[in-house]
Design a protein around this motif. Structure first.
Motif, PDB file in Angstrom:
ATOM      1  N   VAL A 165       0.660  -1.177  -0.011  1.00 45.84           N
ATOM      2  CA  VAL A 165       0.165   0.058  -0.014  1.00 45.84           C
ATOM      3  C   VAL A 165       1.003   1.244   0.000  1.00 45.84           C
ATOM      4  O   VAL A 165       0.628   2.332  -0.659  1.00 45.84           O
ATOM      5  N   THR A 166       2.181   1.287   0.925  1.00 44.11           N
ATOM      6  CA  THR A 166       2.842   2.347   0.925  1.00 44.11           C
ATOM      7  C   THR A 166       3.499   2.625  -0.415  1.00 44.11           C
ATOM      8  O   THR A 166       3.662   3.619  -0.675  1.00 44.11           O
ATOM      9  N   PHE A 167       3.897   1.638  -1.261  1.00 44.95           N
ATOM     10  CA  PHE A 167       4.607   1.603  -2.323  1.00 44.95           C
ATOM     11  C   PHE A 167       3.883   2.407  -3.509  1.00 44.95           C
ATOM     12  O   PHE A 167       4.166   3.388  -3.985  1.00 44.95           O
ATOM     13  N   ARG A 168       2.564   2.005  -3.371  1.00 42.77           N
ATOM     14  CA  ARG A 168       1.652   2.618  -4.606  1.00 42.77           C
ATOM     15  C   ARG A 168       1.434   4.311  -4.132  1.00 42.77           C
ATOM     16  O   ARG A 168       1.286   4.902  -5.097  1.00 42.77           O
ATOM     17  N   PHE A 169       1.233   4.370  -2.874  1.00 40.05           N
ATOM     18  CA  PHE A 169       0.973   5.663  -2.347  1.00 40.05           C
ATOM     19  C   PHE A 169       2.383   6.766  -2.802  1.00 40.05           C
ATOM     20  O   PHE A 169       2.095   7.761  -3.310  1.00 40.05           O
ATOM     21  N   LEU A 170       3.516   6.079  -2.549  1.00 40.97           N
ATOM     22  CA  LEU A 170       4.797   6.917  -2.884  1.00 40.97           C
ATOM     23  C   LEU A 170       4.776   6.904  -4.381  1.00 40.97           C
ATOM     24  O   LEU A 170       5.379   7.986  -4.838  1.00 40.97           O
ATOM     25  N   ASN A 171       4.772   5.898  -5.087  1.00 37.52           N
ATOM     26  CA  ASN A 171       4.786   5.804  -6.531  1.00 37.52           C
ATOM     27  C   ASN A 171       4.052   6.721  -7.168  1.00 37.52           C
ATOM     28  O   ASN A 171       4.506   7.243  -8.281  1.00 37.52           O
ATOM     29  N   ASP A 172       2.736   6.853  -6.837  1.00 39.19           N
ATOM     30  CA  ASP A 172       1.902   7.916  -7.408  1.00 39.19           C
ATOM     31  C   ASP A 172       1.735   9.160  -6.968  1.00 39.19           C
ATOM     32  O   ASP A 172       1.422  10.214  -7.233  1.00 39.19           O
ATOM     33  N   SER A 173       2.794   9.534  -5.857  1.00 39.35           N
ATOM     34  CA  SER A 173       2.876  10.715  -5.277  1.00 39.35           C
ATOM     35  C   SER A 173       3.495  11.886  -6.173  1.00 39.35           C
ATOM     36  O   SER A 173       4.758  11.665  -7.076  1.00 39.35           O
ATOM     37  N   SER A 174       2.869  13.113  -6.501  1.00 38.22           N
ATOM     38  CA  SER A 174       3.511  14.133  -7.352  1.00 38.22           C
ATOM     39  C   SER A 174       4.741  14.363  -6.894  1.00 38.22           C
ATOM     40  O   SER A 174       5.690  14.787  -7.553  1.00 38.22           O
ATOM     41  N   PHE A 175       5.115  14.524  -5.596  1.00 44.00           N
ATOM     42  CA  PHE A 175       6.257  15.070  -4.951  1.00 44.00           C
ATOM     43  C   PHE A 175       7.515  14.021  -5.495  1.00 44.00           C
ATOM     44  O   PHE A 175       8.444  14.303  -5.796  1.00 44.00           O
TER      45      PHE A 175
END
Length: 211
Positions: A165-175
């Motif tokens: 879950v964390t990976f998907r959030f970070l990978n899609d993060s604009s930052f």
């Protein structure tokens, strides 16, 4: 007076745990709905480059969701104490799901993953290894009657389970995308970050609680 303060402290801790659990449920639920469930439509558009490996990906996703759902029940003290046999069977299902999920992840790492680059494949393999190792240690601990160790390894195991879950959030993060625009660079860095840093923080928290 001291007993009143202790009860008040325990109540605050219970509220904090409840808030954390609710946040994790919403966070994981968003991931499952937006990123996991679309694959079960079995369309080429959803699978993209994973189309030729769709069954391994479905196995990996299905087992990951199963582990995500079962995990919180294993930490629920009232549920565990009241339904001990159910708790044990859910633990077996949790471990089996991780075994299958890690096997699928390993296969994906050295088939579709290595086509991206070796760093991405190695990152996936490392995550799969951490996933099965932490779950395996939890199982070994409980079989040896080391309940406290079992609980600690289950915490580590769920932290690694949540890494997807964390990976998907970070990978899609604009930052993060702003820092690393190409997935060939962003993917390997994120796949390591999503479990090593949370696991490191978990180790600090577990050690801090020990006297």
């Amino acid at each position: 007076m001291a007993q009143s303060k202790l009860i008040s402290l325990q109540q605050r801790q219970s509220y904090v745990r409840l808030v954390v659990v609710l946040f994790l449920i919403v966070f994981a639920g968003k991931f499952v709905i937006q990123h996991a469930l679309p694959y079960f439509g079995f369309s080429k558009e959803a699978f993209g480059r994973y189309w030729n490996f769709k069954w391994s990906l479905i196995g990996h996703i299905s087992c990951g969701i199963m582990a995500l759902v079962i995990g919180p029940f294993q930490f629920w003290k009232a549920f565990r104490n009241r339904y001990l046999i159910t708790h044990r069977w859910m633990g077996r299902i949790y471990l089996t799901a991780i075994l299958i999920g890690a096997a699928c992840s390993t296969y994906l790492a050295w088939t579709s993953g290595v086509r991206v680059n070796f760093s991405w494949a190695l990152g996936l393999q490392a995550l799969a290894f951490a996933w099965i190792t932490t779950a395996g240690m939890a199982y070994i601990s409980v079989m040896r009657g080391r309940i406290q160790q079992h609980r600690e390894w289950m915490i580590r195991s769920y932290v690694v389970t949540f890494a997807f879950v964390t990976f998907r959030f970070l990978n899609d993060s604009s930052f993060v995308i702003g820092l690393m625009q190409k997935f060939e660079e962003r993917g390997p860095a994120t796949i390591w970050f999503c479990w090593t840093i949370p696991l490191f923080i978990t180790e600090i928290a577990l050690s801090w609680k020990k006297k």
